[in-house]
Design a protein around this motif. Structure first.
Motif, PDB file in Angstrom:
ATOM      1  N   ALA A  19      18.539   6.672  60.010  1.00  0.00           N
ATOM      2  CA  ALA A  19      18.759   7.832  59.699  1.00  0.00           C
ATOM      3  C   ALA A  19      18.447   8.988  60.385  1.00  0.00           C
ATOM      4  CB  ALA A  19      18.075   8.123  58.367  1.00  0.00           C
ATOM      5  N   GLU A  20      17.234   8.981  61.546  1.00  0.00           N
ATOM      6  CA  GLU A  20      16.940  10.295  62.015  1.00  0.00           C
ATOM      7  C   GLU A  20      17.351  10.305  63.533  1.00  0.00           C
ATOM      8  OE1 GLU A  20      12.733  11.215  61.379  1.00  0.00           O
ATOM      9  OE2 GLU A  20      13.033  11.312  59.198  1.00  0.00           O
ATOM     10  N   ARG A  21      17.780   9.050  63.952  1.00  0.00           N
ATOM     11  CA  ARG A  21      18.256   9.072  65.122  1.00  0.00           C
ATOM     12  C   ARG A  21      19.573  10.144  65.409  1.00  0.00           C
ATOM     13  NH1 ARG A  21      22.721   8.641  67.716  1.00  0.00           N
ATOM     14  NH2 ARG A  21      23.958   8.323  65.897  1.00  0.00           N
ATOM     15  N   ARG A  22      19.294  10.912  66.786  1.00  0.00           N
ATOM     16  CA  ARG A  22      20.197  11.802  66.975  1.00  0.00           C
ATOM     17  C   ARG A  22      20.720  11.758  68.350  1.00  0.00           C
ATOM     18  NH1 ARG A  22      20.796  12.060  62.346  1.00  0.00           N
ATOM     19  NH2 ARG A  22      20.140  13.929  60.666  1.00  0.00           N
ATOM     20  N   ASP A  23      22.011  12.371  68.652  1.00  0.00           N
ATOM     21  CA  ASP A  23      22.613  12.472  69.996  1.00  0.00           C
ATOM     22  C   ASP A  23      22.089  13.707  70.584  1.00  0.00           C
ATOM     23  OD1 ASP A  23      23.867  12.032  72.400  1.00  0.00           O
ATOM     24  OD2 ASP A  23      25.892  12.095  71.488  1.00  0.00           O
ATOM     25  N   MET A  24      20.923  13.700  71.252  1.00  0.00           N
ATOM     26  CA  MET A  24      20.058  14.832  71.712  1.00  0.00           C
ATOM     27  C   MET A  24      20.768  15.552  73.085  1.00  0.00           C
ATOM     28  SD  MET A  24      17.976  15.231  69.355  1.00  0.00           S
ATOM     29  CE  MET A  24      17.113  16.736  69.749  1.00  0.00           C
ATOM     30  N   ARG A  25      21.056  16.899  73.070  1.00  0.00           N
ATOM     31  CA  ARG A  25      21.258  17.515  74.049  1.00  0.00           C
ATOM     32  C   ARG A  25      20.343  18.464  74.739  1.00  0.00           C
ATOM     33  NH1 ARG A  25      24.245  14.075  74.389  1.00  0.00           N
ATOM     34  NH2 ARG A  25      26.571  13.917  73.962  1.00  0.00           N
ATOM     35  N   HIS A  26      19.236  18.950  73.612  1.00  0.00           N
ATOM     36  CA  HIS A  26      18.282  19.772  74.325  1.00  0.00           C
ATOM     37  C   HIS A  26      17.006  18.977  74.416  1.00  0.00           C
ATOM     38  CE1 HIS A  26      21.511  22.030  71.936  1.00  0.00           C
ATOM     39  NE2 HIS A  26      21.011  23.061  72.810  1.00  0.00           N
ATOM     40  N   PHE A  27      16.399  19.216  75.493  1.00  0.00           N
ATOM     41  CA  PHE A  27      15.137  18.572  75.932  1.00  0.00           C
ATOM     42  C   PHE A  27      14.298  19.489  76.432  1.00  0.00           C
ATOM     43  CE2 PHE A  27      18.578  15.503  76.237  1.00  0.00           C
ATOM     44  CZ  PHE A  27      17.791  14.264  75.724  1.00  0.00           C
ATOM     45  N   SER A  28      12.754  19.269  76.477  1.00  0.00           N
ATOM     46  CA  SER A  28      11.934  20.229  76.706  1.00  0.00           C
ATOM     47  C   SER A  28      11.080  19.551  77.963  1.00  0.00           C
ATOM     48  CB  SER A  28      10.739  20.318  75.658  1.00  0.00           C
ATOM     49  OG  SER A  28      10.228  19.122  75.344  1.00  0.00           O
ATOM     50  N   GLY A  29      11.888  19.053  79.078  1.00  0.00           N
ATOM     51  CA  GLY A  29      11.243  18.619  80.110  1.00  0.00           C
ATOM     52  C   GLY A  29      10.069  17.450  80.046  1.00  0.00           C
ATOM     53  N   GLY A  30       8.927  17.593  80.400  1.00  0.00           N
ATOM     54  CA  GLY A  30       7.865  16.561  80.495  1.00  0.00           C
ATOM     55  C   GLY A  30       8.298  15.448  81.055  1.00  0.00           C
ATOM     56  N   THR A  31       7.601  14.366  80.681  1.00  0.00           N
ATOM     57  CA  THR A  31       7.614  13.044  81.191  1.00  0.00           C
ATOM     58  C   THR A  31       7.666  11.974  80.158  1.00  0.00           C
ATOM     59  OG1 THR A  31       5.254  12.570  81.403  1.00  0.00           O
ATOM     60  CG2 THR A  31       6.298  13.577  83.264  1.00  0.00           C
ATOM     61  N   VAL A  32       8.031  10.670  80.350  1.00  0.00           N
ATOM     62  CA  VAL A  32       8.032   9.433  79.730  1.00  0.00           C
ATOM     63  C   VAL A  32       6.801   8.546  80.221  1.00  0.00           C
ATOM     64  CG1 VAL A  32       9.276   7.527  78.655  1.00  0.00           C
ATOM     65  CG2 VAL A  32      10.234   9.865  78.842  1.00  0.00           C
TER      66      VAL A  32
END
Length: 216
Positions: A19-32
């Motif tokens: 339900a909360e999955r979103r196609d995101m376009r706005h990111f805040s940098g960082g790392t994975v």
């Protein structure tokens, strides 16, 4: 209830991720973190595939120059798409359609070459390779949401030009540019709904009974 069912809390977590999955376009940098990225790719690799063909190939983009070239290709297609939309062109150009320069990770999801050798389940429906690839992407998307990371699927590009840029063999085909990484928050609804581009329709309008177009 089946004895194989998850516990109530586990089921709730699965449905929450969906339900909360979103196609995101706005990111805040960082790392994975490497171990998190490995888990996400493993989730994708656990997807079902027709005839167990596993058509997915993933290319992690770490070269900034490649990112820039890919973003340029997306921008070119964005302009062409706006032209094709006619009267909605201005509204479309105001939408943010990708986060390639802002996200922590960029991964290209592609279909392998030599797919024609796989006939099981594809003789009359060859597009099932795309369906299998889409399942892998969705697995990764849901896993990313569970990890608290945003992911966006970018499809505004010319597949042949992107394939050439990434030196793909003949027959291989890029299907998605995946932007992945930390976000400041998840959209409360799909971004296109929030921006007034489109509205979601309720399930009952899309559910038929026995015959096309017949509702209960």
């Amino acid at each position: 209830m089946s004895e194989a069912a998850f516990s109530p809390d586990e089921r709730a977590a699965v449905y929450r991720a969906i339900a909360e999955r979103r196609d995101m376009r706005h990111f805040s940098g960082g790392t994975v973190a490497p171990e998190v990225l490995a888990r996400l790719l493993e989730a994708a690799h656990h997807a079902p595939s027709v005839g167990l063909m596993q058509p997915w190939r993933f290319i992690r983009i770490t070269d900034p120059a490649l990112r820039s070239s890919m973003q340029e290709q997306v921008e070119q297609e964005r302009v062409r798409t706006a032209e094709a939309l006619g009267e909605r062109a201005d509204q479309f150009m105001k939408l943010k359609v990708e986060g390639i320069s802002d996200c922590a990770e960029v991964i290209v999801a592609a279909l392998m070459d030599g797919r024609e050798q796989f006939v099981f389940g594809r003789r009359t429906m060859p597009e099932m390779d795309i369906a299998s690839m889409s399942c892998a992407i969705q697995n990764m998307w849901l896993a990313a949401r569970a990890e608290g990371l945003g992911m966006g699927w970018v499809s505004l590009f010319d597949p042949d030009k992107l394939a050439a840029l990434l030196n793909m063999p003949e027959g291989a085909r890029p299907l998605a540019i995946l932007c992945l990484g930390p976000v400041t928050g998840f959209y409360p609804a799909p971004m296109l709904v929030l921006e007034g581009w489109a509205q979601e329709r309720p399930l009952e309008q899309l559910l038929y009974d026995n015959q096309w177009g017949v509702h209960r």
